[in-house]
Design an enzyme around this catalytic site. Structure first.
Site, short mmCIF file in Angstrom:
data_model
loop_
_atom_site.label_atom_id
_atom_site.label_comp_id
_atom_site.label_asym_id
_atom_site.label_seq_id
_atom_site.Cartn_x
_atom_site.Cartn_y
_atom_site.Cartn_z
N HIS A 83 0.82 -1.21 0.00
CA HIS A 83 0.00 0.00 0.00
C HIS A 83 0.85 1.26 0.00
CE1 HIS A 83 -3.54 -2.44 1.64
NE2 HIS A 83 -3.63 -2.26 0.36
N ARG A 94 7.34 -10.40 -19.31
CA ARG A 94 8.25 -11.44 -18.81
C ARG A 94 7.48 -12.29 -17.80
NH1 ARG A 94 12.23 -6.98 -18.89
NH2 ARG A 94 14.10 -7.69 -19.98
N ARG A 110 5.86 -13.46 -23.35
CA ARG A 110 7.04 -14.29 -23.59
C ARG A 110 6.98 -15.51 -22.69
NH1 ARG A 110 13.00 -12.41 -22.22
NH2 ARG A 110 12.32 -12.75 -20.09
N GLU A 133 18.10 -13.28 -29.88
CA GLU A 133 19.03 -12.81 -28.85
C GLU A 133 20.29 -13.67 -28.76
OE1 GLU A 133 17.04 -12.77 -25.02
OE2 GLU A 133 15.84 -14.52 -25.52
N ASN A 189 19.64 -7.35 -24.67
CA ASN A 189 20.34 -7.56 -23.40
C ASN A 189 21.22 -8.80 -23.50
OD1 ASN A 189 18.63 -5.53 -22.69
ND2 ASN A 189 17.29 -6.76 -21.41
N ASP A 190 20.63 -9.86 -24.06
CA ASP A 190 21.42 -11.08 -24.25
C ASP A 190 22.25 -11.01 -25.51
OD1 ASP A 190 20.98 -12.80 -22.02
OD2 ASP A 190 18.89 -12.95 -22.65
N ARG A 192 26.65 -10.03 -18.96
CA ARG A 192 25.89 -8.80 -18.75
C ARG A 192 25.80 -8.36 -17.30
NH1 ARG A 192 19.76 -10.74 -20.55
NH2 ARG A 192 18.79 -9.59 -18.87
C1 PEP Z 1 16.83 -9.44 -23.72
O1 PEP Z 1 17.64 -10.36 -23.57
O2 PEP Z 1 17.09 -8.40 -24.38
C2 PEP Z 1 15.51 -9.52 -23.10
C3 PEP Z 1 14.60 -8.60 -23.34
O3 PEP Z 1 15.26 -10.54 -22.27
P1 PEP Z 1 15.78 -10.66 -20.75
O4 PEP Z 1 16.36 -9.32 -20.37
O5 PEP Z 1 14.60 -11.02 -19.94
O6 PEP Z 1 16.81 -11.74 -20.86
MG MG Z 2 16.99 -12.29 -22.94
#
Ligand code: PEP
Ligand code: MG
Length: 587
Positions: free
Chosen positions: A195, A302, A338, A437, A460-461, A471
């Site tokens: 809250h 996600r 996803r 990715e 990101n991956d 990462r």
């Molecule tokens: C990615 O890898 O860019 C992505 C969106 O997935 P996550 O960050 O959940 O691995």
């Molecule tokens: Mg990813």
């Protein structure tokens, strides 16, 4: 000498950046004496208890009314939950019978029973119920205060602008905060759905919750920065940090300005090329923020978070509930769900997964799902069932090649067939996409395009695999470079092969919200940008500031450089020309 700077990470509860002096609240503990009662004292103790309940109830009703008038009826509902705690006859009966049986002072007995209740709630495996502990705590503390006759430390009397630091802020603390003087707050406990977090957003005060030990790190009067957008609190910041956050504060103000200026306007270039602007979410409760920031859809939901922090697997029904809630709330706007991406830095407690040397390259995401079709099928069934309630799309993470994509699609077909057999409705034309990715997927994206309705680039991956930089490893973070020519070339290849096959290509990694890269990605032909809700207005502003032709020229030029540094510099210069106030302080 200045005290050492300390940065703490918590849960972002309410966006914005604020700096100010710390004001500690709620550290005062009531001292409860254990006192034995004589028989004739018992009726008096019972009366004292009943009187304190009446007084507490009156106080809560009072705050509720104040809240209704000053903030809104919906927020004031929190106090209906508090009234329910007072009216909980089981709790109150237990106090009375224990009082008569143990013949101890009522404060002592009450505190004992309260502790027991809190322990029961803490052990419940349900985030929502666990977070109701703060309601019980809040009411309990109020009853104790009235039993003891203590004075309330009122936040409304604060006479200078302060940042409140507390173990927990109860909704009633938050309600009486004088908005003008409490400019931000940070707490040890609390989750996204607490809250306190909800109220902070209503009051539009930057706040971070769930910091675990902020109260032990901060002293009264310390200089503190609360970054409620990213969930960071910095204690005794250095001059360099202050400069960084001053810039962040300006950025936030610019975003807010764009948000108002662009509300209701389409995300299109000056020559009318339309771009899909979506948001990334982890929980259904983020949907209102997505809508408030003007996203057209959700480009990455996600789902692994439903599986985390629990001992059992989420049932089909529970998942259906979550996915259909999002689908319904987004109405006709698309939502890309996803499928489960556990592993890497996201672990599940119920699978005793072996420790891996390279978890990001290990048994994760689609690899796990293909090995455990029993788990995968439950999720696919839930997603398909939810697709009857809105515009859902589905995508698989960590596809490395065509066999995996085909195998996942085969399982999906099995699940569709079983739903048909059971006469359960779902969207038979649901779009199914692949996340790109992994470099091998990017390099064979022409092949994958034949089996997918769309691509979503997971930078990101992708970046970590392309430049071989973990990462989450700080030491080599300087090498993790979205502007690396190798990364840009690969992204261009993915977009081109998607388009050659007639499918659309989006991006849901963090790079999609990196304003320095927006013009290049736009010019490469990216069809969809899926970013965190706060970045939406910036991307929209940039897209609306150029023609597609101009963006194409910028992309073509960016691809000619040999280092990421040169690319970065060129991109920032291009952004400076297109949207000067966004580029300020970027390099
Ligand atoms: C990615 O890898 O860019 C992505 C969106 O997935 P996550 O960050 O959940 O691995
Ligand atoms: Mg990813």
């Amino acid at each position: 000498m200045q005290d050492k700077e300390i940065a703490l990470k918590g849960i972002p509860a309410s966006p914005g950046v604020i700096m100010g002096k710390a004001f500690m609240v709620g550290s005062e503990q009531y001292v409860i004496m254990k006192r034995h009662l004589a028989d004739e004292e018992i009726p008096h103790e019972v009366k004292r208890f009943k009187d304190s309940l009446t007084r507490t109830k009156a106080e809560i009703l009072d705050i509720k009314k104040k809240m209704e008038n000053e903030i809104g009826a919906e927020e004031a509902q929190i106090f209906s939950a508090h009234l329910l705690v007072i009216e909980d006859s089981m709790l109150m009966d237990e106090v009375l019978s224990k009082l008569k049986k143990d013949r101890l002072s009522v404060e002592y007995v009450f505190q004992d029973v309260l502790k027991k209740y809190i322990k029961i709630f803490s052990d419940i495996d349900d985030e929502y119920l666990r977070e109701r502990i703060s309601d019980i705590n809040d009411v309990g503390k109020r009853i104790l205060k009235n039993l003891i006759g203590a004075k309330e430390k009122s936040l409304s009397t604060i006479s200078e602008k302060v940042i409140v630091i507390s173990y927990d802020l109860s909704p009633s603390d938050t309600a009486i905060m004088h908005k003008k003087n409490v400019i931000g707050f940070a707490t040890d406990i609390g989750g996204r759905t607490s809250h306190t977090a909800i109220m902070a957003k209503s009051l539009e005060i930057p706040a971070v919750v769930g910091l675990e030990d902020v109260t032990s790190k901060v002293k009264e009067g310390d200089e503190v920065i609360v970054d409620g957008t990213h969930g960071t609190v910095v204690i005794n910041p250095t001059a360099k940090t202050i400069k960084k956050y001053t810039l962040e504060k300006k950025r936030y103000a610019v975003r807010e300005k764009y948000l108002k200026e662009l509300k209701g306007l389409p995300c299109e270039t000056l020559d009318k090329r339309k771009i899909m602007l979506s948001a990334n979410i982890e929980f259904p409760m983020e949907v209102p923020s997505v809508l408030a920031h003007g996203a057209h859809g959700i480009g990455l939901y996600r789902t692994e978070f439903i599986y985390m922090n629990r001992k059992d697997l989420p049932s089909e029904e529970e998942q259906f509930e979550a996915y259909s809630t999002v689908a319904k709330k987004m109405k006709t706007q698309p939502v890309i769900v996803r499928t489960l991406d556990l592993g890497g830095d996201k672990f599940l407690s119920q699978f005793a997964l072996p420790e891996e040397m390279n978890p990001f390259m290990g048994w994760r995401a689609i690899r796990f799902c293909l090995a455990r079709p029993d788990v995968f099928k439950v999720q696919l069934r839930a997603i398909l069932r939810a697709s009857a309630y809105g515009k859902l799309k589905l995508m698989y993470p960590m596809i490395s090649g065509i066999q995996e994509l085909k195998a996942a699609n085969d399982i999906l077909e099995d699940v569709k067939a079983s739903l048909k057999k059971d006469s359960i409705s779902f969207d038979e034309n649901i779009e199914v996409g692949a996340m790109i990715e992994i470099p091998s997927a990017a390099l064979t994206s022409d092949v994958l395009a034949g089996e997918a309705d769309f691509f979503s680039i997971g930078t990101n991956d992708l970046i970590q695999y392309v430049v071989a930089v973990d990462r989450v490893n700080e030491k080599i973070a300087y090498l993790y470079d979205p502007a690396h020519p190798g990364v840009l070339r690969l992204i261009k290849q993915i977009i081109d092969s998607g388009h050659a096959a007639g499918i659309w290509v989006g991006m849901c990694g963090e790079m999609a919200g990196d304003v320095t890269m927006t013009l290049v990605l736009l010019g490469m032909g990216l069809d969809e940008f899926s970013v965190s809700p706060i970045a939406i207005s910036e991307v929209k502003k940039i897209v609306r500031s150029v023609t597609f032709e101009q963006a194409k020229e910028i992309a073509a030029k960016a691809l000619t450089f040999s280092t990421g540094e040169e690319v970065q510099k060129f991109c920032i210069d291009a952004l400076k020309k297109a949207v000067p106030d966004l580029a300020e302080g970027l390099l």
